[in-house]
Write a protein that holds these residues in place. Sequence first.
Motif, PDB file in Angstrom:
ATOM      1  N   ASN A 157       2.495  15.690  23.113  1.00 41.36           N
ATOM      2  CA  ASN A 157       2.668  16.016  21.699  1.00 41.36           C
ATOM      3  C   ASN A 157       4.100  15.899  21.211  1.00 41.36           C
ATOM      4  OD1 ASN A 157      -0.060  16.585  21.345  1.00 41.36           O
ATOM      5  ND2 ASN A 157       0.179  18.742  21.854  1.00 41.36           N
ATOM      6  N   SER A 158       5.043  15.787  22.120  1.00 45.23           N
ATOM      7  CA  SER A 158       6.453  15.803  21.727  1.00 45.23           C
ATOM      8  C   SER A 158       6.841  14.520  20.990  1.00 45.23           C
ATOM      9  CB  SER A 158       7.335  15.983  22.963  1.00 45.23           C
ATOM     10  OG  SER A 158       8.694  16.028  22.598  1.00 45.23           O
ATOM     11  N   TRP A 159       7.596  14.662  19.927  1.00 47.31           N
ATOM     12  CA  TRP A 159       8.099  13.521  19.167  1.00 47.31           C
ATOM     13  C   TRP A 159       9.536  13.743  18.688  1.00 47.31           C
ATOM     14  CZ3 TRP A 159       9.779  14.309  14.195  1.00 47.31           C
ATOM     15  CH2 TRP A 159       9.400  15.520  13.589  1.00 47.31           C
ATOM     16  N   PHE A 160       9.976  15.004  18.661  1.00 46.47           N
ATOM     17  CA  PHE A 160      11.298  15.290  18.093  1.00 46.47           C
ATOM     18  C   PHE A 160      12.412  14.674  18.924  1.00 46.47           C
ATOM     19  CE2 PHE A 160      14.975  18.065  17.189  1.00 46.47           C
ATOM     20  CZ  PHE A 160      15.056  17.877  15.821  1.00 46.47           C
ATOM     21  N   ASP A 161      12.301  14.685  20.250  1.00 42.74           N
ATOM     22  CA  ASP A 161      13.332  14.068  21.084  1.00 42.74           C
ATOM     23  C   ASP A 161      13.391  12.562  20.838  1.00 42.74           C
ATOM     24  OD1 ASP A 161      10.862  13.664  22.188  1.00 42.74           O
ATOM     25  OD2 ASP A 161      11.364  14.429  24.175  1.00 42.74           O
ATOM     26  N   ASN A 162      12.254  11.939  20.601  1.00 41.07           N
ATOM     27  CA  ASN A 162      12.222  10.526  20.235  1.00 41.07           C
ATOM     28  C   ASN A 162      12.945  10.301  18.907  1.00 41.07           C
ATOM     29  OD1 ASN A 162       9.506   8.087  19.725  1.00 41.07           O
ATOM     30  ND2 ASN A 162      11.710   7.845  19.823  1.00 41.07           N
ATOM     31  N   TYR A 163      12.698  11.192  17.967  1.00 46.08           N
ATOM     32  CA  TYR A 163      13.313  11.091  16.643  1.00 46.08           C
ATOM     33  C   TYR A 163      14.830  11.279  16.702  1.00 46.08           C
ATOM     34  CZ  TYR A 163      14.112  12.113  11.679  1.00 46.08           C
ATOM     35  OH  TYR A 163      14.572  12.101  10.383  1.00 46.08           O
ATOM     36  N   MET A 164      15.315  12.157  17.580  1.00 47.31           N
ATOM     37  CA  MET A 164      16.732  12.503  17.636  1.00 47.31           C
ATOM     38  C   MET A 164      17.547  11.569  18.520  1.00 47.31           C
ATOM     39  SD  MET A 164      17.529  15.036  15.681  1.00 47.31           S
ATOM     40  CE  MET A 164      19.124  15.371  16.407  1.00 47.31           C
TER      41      MET A 164
END
Length: 300
Positions: free
Chosen positions: A209-216
């Motif tokens: 479910n993680s996406w924020f590390d990809n975004y940052m």
Amino acid sequence: MKIYSRTFGGVVFDIFNYVFFTLLVVLCLYPFWYMFVYSISEPSLAAKGVTLLPRGFTLFNYKKVMELKGIYNAFFISVIRTVIGTALSVFLNALLGYLFSRTEMPGRKILYRMLLLTMYISGGLIPYYLIIKNYGLLNNFMVYIIPGAIAAFNVILIKTFIESLPDSLQESAMLDGAGYFTIFTKIVMPLCLPIIATIAVFSAVSNWNSWFDNYMFISSEKLNTLQLTLYEYLNEAQTLARLLQESGNIEDYKKTMQRSLTPRGVQITITMITTIPIMLVYPYMQRFFIKGIMVGAIKG
């Protein structure tokens, strides 16, 4: 032999239980069923509302989402991230939990308290970004794996579970000449399957479910995950719908919505695509998951 007959009150109580829990199951399952029905309905008809059955059965929503640029590469990245991240997280958390369970470990209490502090104290986003940058993890696939490899809560669960095992098992292995790593891999790990399955579910859900590390931390499209790719497309669909509505050209808006995904259709279809794979894991992990949670709750 004495036979006990059921009283009228007992029958009423059983009926009430069956009705109550049946309604509870329906309430829990209906939101997922609603999303599934909506996702396989004709977008223009589904926008008017659906209940139990699809309106104008079609796989148009899934087809359009699967035609997104880079969607298959993003799916591959998410799968690889989940598999590698879960395997490494389970092994490292189990190993660290085992070490903290050994009273002869030098500095055990100090290190364990330092680990617990990470659950309450955070340096913030900017220091975290600088650390990622200094370690050379920007635009690096390992940024998905290394930062979340060890979680304090998971270590606590495993440590608590290991401490509930009989000490005689490890002591007898030591008398036979087994080292710490041999004891960990041959004795402790097999006995810790319930809690390991619990940690595996936690880690798999988190990685998937993680996406924020990809975004940052990732700017290369080749390393984009499925969640971020679908999230960006969802924003584009919502922006397009809003611009058409604000332009005042209602006819163009209606035509566009009839031949393409509606924002709500995109949202629900994306939810289904990202939810179904991880849901398939639960039936295989359920019996271990429940046992691991109960042990952690009782012994912790």
